[in-house]
Design a protein around this motif. Structure first.
Motif, mmCIF file in Angstrom:
data_model
loop_
_atom_site.group_PDB
_atom_site.id
_atom_site.type_symbol
_atom_site.label_atom_id
_atom_site.label_comp_id
_atom_site.label_asym_id
_atom_site.label_seq_id
_atom_site.Cartn_x
_atom_site.Cartn_y
_atom_site.Cartn_z
ATOM 1 N N VAL A 92 15.299 104.399 54.104
ATOM 2 C CA VAL A 92 14.527 103.605 54.427
ATOM 3 C C VAL A 92 14.954 102.363 54.051
ATOM 4 C CG1 VAL A 92 12.106 102.318 54.335
ATOM 5 C CG2 VAL A 92 12.383 105.002 54.654
ATOM 6 N N GLU A 93 15.724 101.444 54.724
ATOM 7 C CA GLU A 93 16.397 100.075 54.383
ATOM 8 C C GLU A 93 15.251 99.060 54.564
ATOM 9 O OE1 GLU A 93 19.245 103.059 56.572
ATOM 10 O OE2 GLU A 93 17.313 101.999 56.961
ATOM 11 N N SER A 94 15.557 98.145 53.621
ATOM 12 C CA SER A 94 14.800 96.767 53.530
ATOM 13 C C SER A 94 15.640 95.719 52.941
ATOM 14 C CB SER A 94 13.644 97.003 52.836
ATOM 15 O OG SER A 94 13.711 97.377 51.445
ATOM 16 N N GLY A 95 15.156 94.366 53.033
ATOM 17 C CA GLY A 95 15.709 93.353 52.331
ATOM 18 C C GLY A 95 16.598 92.232 53.096
ATOM 19 N N GLY A 96 16.766 92.743 54.430
ATOM 20 C CA GLY A 96 17.523 91.839 55.321
ATOM 21 C C GLY A 96 16.819 90.592 55.570
ATOM 22 N N GLY A 97 17.481 89.579 56.252
ATOM 23 C CA GLY A 97 16.956 88.438 56.677
ATOM 24 C C GLY A 97 17.821 87.307 57.166
ATOM 25 N N LEU A 98 17.225 86.189 57.328
ATOM 26 C CA LEU A 98 18.301 85.048 57.903
ATOM 27 C C LEU A 98 18.762 84.370 56.486
ATOM 28 C CD1 LEU A 98 19.299 83.226 59.861
ATOM 29 C CD2 LEU A 98 17.184 81.938 59.899
ATOM 30 N N VAL A 99 19.997 84.065 56.303
ATOM 31 C CA VAL A 99 20.504 83.481 54.937
ATOM 32 C C VAL A 99 21.625 82.396 55.798
ATOM 33 C CG1 VAL A 99 22.206 85.590 55.024
ATOM 34 C CG2 VAL A 99 21.699 83.985 52.824
ATOM 35 N N GLN A 100 21.733 81.449 55.046
ATOM 36 C CA GLN A 100 22.860 80.443 55.467
ATOM 37 C C GLN A 100 24.257 80.965 54.803
ATOM 38 O OE1 GLN A 100 21.750 76.686 53.733
ATOM 39 N NE2 GLN A 100 20.346 76.190 55.455
ATOM 40 N N PRO A 101 25.396 80.522 55.521
ATOM 41 C CA PRO A 101 26.613 80.914 54.991
ATOM 42 C C PRO A 101 26.786 80.808 53.703
ATOM 43 C CG PRO A 101 26.802 79.836 57.141
ATOM 44 C CD PRO A 101 25.405 79.737 56.781
ATOM 45 N N LEU A 132 28.156 85.197 51.844
ATOM 46 C CA LEU A 132 28.044 85.588 53.256
ATOM 47 C C LEU A 132 28.597 84.765 54.444
ATOM 48 C CD1 LEU A 132 24.394 87.145 52.705
ATOM 49 C CD2 LEU A 132 26.501 88.376 53.706
ATOM 50 N N LYS A 133 29.152 85.200 55.478
ATOM 51 C CA LYS A 133 29.685 84.591 56.614
ATOM 52 C C LYS A 133 29.005 84.892 57.699
ATOM 53 C CE LYS A 133 34.210 85.113 54.118
ATOM 54 N NZ LYS A 133 35.534 85.754 54.245
ATOM 55 N N PRO A 134 29.117 84.067 58.986
ATOM 56 C CA PRO A 134 28.659 84.408 60.152
ATOM 57 C C PRO A 134 28.823 85.866 60.695
ATOM 58 C CG PRO A 134 29.188 82.353 60.130
ATOM 59 C CD PRO A 134 29.774 82.744 58.599
ATOM 60 N N GLU A 135 30.136 86.159 60.284
ATOM 61 C CA GLU A 135 30.780 87.655 60.681
ATOM 62 C C GLU A 135 30.193 88.632 60.003
ATOM 63 O OE1 GLU A 135 32.594 84.920 59.859
ATOM 64 O OE2 GLU A 135 34.306 85.678 58.709
ATOM 65 N N ASP A 136 29.304 88.394 59.014
ATOM 66 C CA ASP A 136 28.625 89.702 58.349
ATOM 67 C C ASP A 136 27.417 89.944 59.065
ATOM 68 O OD1 ASP A 136 29.915 88.073 55.204
ATOM 69 O OD2 ASP A 136 30.457 89.810 56.090
ATOM 70 N N THR A 137 26.908 89.264 59.896
ATOM 71 C CA THR A 137 25.512 89.408 60.818
ATOM 72 C C THR A 137 25.778 90.656 61.304
ATOM 73 O OG1 THR A 137 25.313 87.203 61.126
ATOM 74 C CG2 THR A 137 24.183 88.758 62.777
ATOM 75 N N ALA A 138 24.574 91.681 60.956
ATOM 76 C CA ALA A 138 24.561 92.964 61.368
ATOM 77 C C ALA A 138 23.559 93.575 61.006
ATOM 78 C CB ALA A 138 25.988 93.646 60.771
ATOM 79 N N VAL A 139 23.250 94.822 61.419
ATOM 80 C CA VAL A 139 22.084 95.766 61.019
ATOM 81 C C VAL A 139 22.990 96.506 60.058
ATOM 82 C CG1 VAL A 139 20.510 97.398 61.480
ATOM 83 C CG2 VAL A 139 20.863 95.655 63.335
ATOM 84 N N GLN A 191 15.855 102.997 60.275
ATOM 85 C CA GLN A 191 15.981 101.934 61.391
ATOM 86 C C GLN A 191 17.046 100.769 60.876
ATOM 87 O OE1 GLN A 191 14.197 102.195 58.599
ATOM 88 N NE2 GLN A 191 14.075 100.091 57.764
ATOM 89 N N GLY A 192 17.539 100.676 59.753
ATOM 90 C CA GLY A 192 18.543 99.604 59.196
ATOM 91 C C GLY A 192 17.652 98.327 58.872
ATOM 92 N N THR A 193 18.401 97.371 58.504
ATOM 93 C CA THR A 193 17.864 96.163 58.174
ATOM 94 C C THR A 193 18.662 95.149 58.726
ATOM 95 O OG1 THR A 193 16.594 94.749 56.140
ATOM 96 C CG2 THR A 193 18.704 96.118 55.733
ATOM 97 N N GLN A 194 18.134 93.780 59.482
ATOM 98 C CA GLN A 194 19.052 93.062 59.877
ATOM 99 C C GLN A 194 19.317 91.811 58.954
ATOM 100 O OE1 GLN A 194 20.031 92.667 63.600
ATOM 101 N NE2 GLN A 194 21.197 90.866 62.406
ATOM 102 N N VAL A 195 20.572 91.730 58.983
ATOM 103 C CA VAL A 195 20.946 90.422 58.183
ATOM 104 C C VAL A 195 21.886 89.528 59.239
ATOM 105 C CG1 VAL A 195 22.580 89.739 56.589
ATOM 106 C CG2 VAL A 195 21.436 91.743 56.022
ATOM 107 N N THR A 196 21.047 88.234 59.306
ATOM 108 C CA THR A 196 21.608 87.075 60.142
ATOM 109 C C THR A 196 22.233 86.121 59.379
ATOM 110 O OG1 THR A 196 20.044 87.797 61.865
ATOM 111 C CG2 THR A 196 21.121 85.861 61.993
ATOM 112 N N VAL A 197 23.640 85.896 59.363
ATOM 113 C CA VAL A 197 24.032 84.723 58.760
ATOM 114 C C VAL A 197 24.343 83.638 59.724
ATOM 115 C CG1 VAL A 197 25.971 83.978 57.097
ATOM 116 C CG2 VAL A 197 25.106 86.542 57.009
ATOM 117 N N SER A 198 23.385 82.384 59.418
ATOM 118 C CA SER A 198 23.687 81.051 60.391
ATOM 119 C C SER A 198 23.175 79.942 59.689
ATOM 120 C CB SER A 198 22.784 81.686 61.510
ATOM 121 O OG SER A 198 22.770 80.491 62.469
ATOM 122 N N SER A 199 23.648 78.915 60.143
ATOM 123 C CA SER A 199 23.027 77.617 59.752
ATOM 124 C C SER A 199 22.115 77.125 60.442
ATOM 125 C CB SER A 199 24.169 76.548 59.461
ATOM 126 O OG SER A 199 25.038 76.349 60.477
#
Length: 116
Positions: free
Chosen positions: A5-14, A85-92, A108-116
Motif C-alpha cells: 500500500v503506497e502513499s505520500g505522493g502529491g504535487l510538488v514544485q521542481p 525533483l524534476k518534471p520528468e520524475d512525474t509518475a505513479v 495502486q501506487g501513489t502519484q507524484v506530479t512535479v510541476s510549477s
C-alpha cells in the motif's frame, strides 16, 4: 491479501522533495528484498531501486544522488525519499519485490506530479 500500500505522493514544485511510504505485508517484508518502481504517462514501468533485508540499497544510475530508500522494520514500511525533483520524475510510484523477482500483485501506487 494486499501486499503493498503506497502513499505520500502529491504535487510538488521542481526542486522540491517528497517522502513516499509503502506498507508491506509481513510475509513479504520479513523474507524478501524490496524495490521501488515508477511508471510515467505513456511509458513502461521502470525500476527505481532496491533495499535488501539487511538494509543495503542499489539504485538505477540516473537517479543516484537524488533518490534514496530506507525502511522501518518495526512498522513494515519502506520509504522512497525524492529530492531535487524534476518534471520528468512525474509518475505513479510503486513498491514490490526487488528487481529480478517475479512481482507480486501491484498496489495502486501513489502519484507524484512535479510541476510549477
Amino acid at each position: 491479501q494486499v501486499q503493498f500500500v503506497e502513499s505520500g505522493g502529491g504535487l510538488v514544485q521542481p526542486g522540491g522533495s517528497l517522502r513516499l511510504s509503502c506498507l508491506v505485508s509481513r510475509s513479504s517484508f520479513d523474507f524478501y528484498n524490496l524495490g521501488w518502481y515508477r511508471q510515467a504517462p505513456g511509458k513502461q514501468r521502470e525500476w527505481v531501486g532496491d533495499i535488501t533485508l539487511g538494509g543495503s540499497t542499489t539504485y538505477t544510475e540516473s537517479l543516484k544522488g537524488r533518490f534514496s530508500i530506507s525502511k522501518d522494520n518495526a512498522k513494515k514500511m519502506v520509504y522512497l525519499h525524492l529530492n531535487s525533483l524534476k518534471p520528468e520524475d512525474t509518475a505513479v510510484y510503486f513498491c514490490n519485490l526487488a528487481r529480478g523477482r517475479f512481482p507480486l500483485p501491484w498496489g495502486q501506487g501513489t502519484q507524484v506530479t512535479v510541476s510549477s
